[in-house]
Design a protein around this motif. Structure first.
Motif, short mmCIF file in Angstrom:
data_model
loop_
_atom_site.label_atom_id
_atom_site.label_comp_id
_atom_site.label_asym_id
_atom_site.label_seq_id
_atom_site.Cartn_x
_atom_site.Cartn_y
_atom_site.Cartn_z
N SER A 154 8.34 56.36 81.39
CA SER A 154 9.05 55.15 80.94
C SER A 154 7.75 54.58 80.50
CB SER A 154 9.63 54.62 82.41
OG SER A 154 8.60 54.81 83.79
N TYR A 155 6.31 54.61 80.93
CA TYR A 155 5.96 54.09 80.68
C TYR A 155 4.91 54.16 79.35
CZ TYR A 155 5.48 52.09 85.64
OH TYR A 155 5.24 51.75 86.74
N LEU A 156 5.12 55.15 78.68
CA LEU A 156 5.27 55.54 77.08
C LEU A 156 4.81 54.47 76.15
CD1 LEU A 156 5.45 59.06 77.07
CD2 LEU A 156 3.28 58.49 77.02
N PRO A 157 4.43 53.99 75.24
CA PRO A 157 4.93 52.54 74.24
C PRO A 157 6.07 53.22 73.64
CG PRO A 157 2.49 53.85 74.35
CD PRO A 157 3.72 54.71 74.90
N GLY A 158 6.95 51.84 73.81
CA GLY A 158 8.36 52.79 73.33
C GLY A 158 9.24 52.85 73.84
N ALA A 159 8.92 53.47 75.07
CA ALA A 159 9.84 54.31 76.05
C ALA A 159 11.28 52.93 76.54
CB ALA A 159 9.72 54.32 77.44
N GLU A 176 12.37 50.34 74.72
CA GLU A 176 13.19 50.06 73.92
C GLU A 176 14.32 50.26 72.88
OE1 GLU A 176 9.16 49.61 73.57
OE2 GLU A 176 8.80 47.22 73.51
#
Length: 96
Positions: free
Chosen positions: A77-82, A84
């Motif tokens: 959930s902390y990954l970029p774009g998650a 959005e």
């Protein structure tokens, strides 16, 4: 002229009403239990289906503990774009 008296004495009438109240309360409890059981069954099915989806996408998840799966999902959930991506998902749970 012998007329039958059909009216019950107040004590008997009260007992009949109390008996009917108890029966209705029992029916209510039975219906509430059925509703809770149905809600539990639906939730259990949903959890099993989602767990199967998780294991299908991430086969390693089946060998992880519950805490490890939770940590893995939090990390995802902390990954970029998650954020959005999840914000754009349809509410029905269908794939975009």
């Amino acid at each position: 002229m012998n007329e039958k008296i059909t009216a019950q004495p107040p004590k008997e009438e009260r007992q009949e009403v109390l008996k009917e109240i108890r029966q209705l309360e029992n029916r209510k409890k039975i219906l509430e239990n059925k509703q809770r059981n149905e809600e539990r069954r639906v939730r259990t099915r949903r959890l099993i289906e989602r767990g199967a989806i998780l294991e299908g996408i991430f086969p390693l998840a089946s060998s992880l503990s519950g805490a490890e799966v939770k940590a893995f999902l939090i990390a995802l959930s902390y990954l970029p774009g998650a954020v959005e991506l999840t914000a754009n998902l349809p509410k029905s749970g269908d794939m975009p």
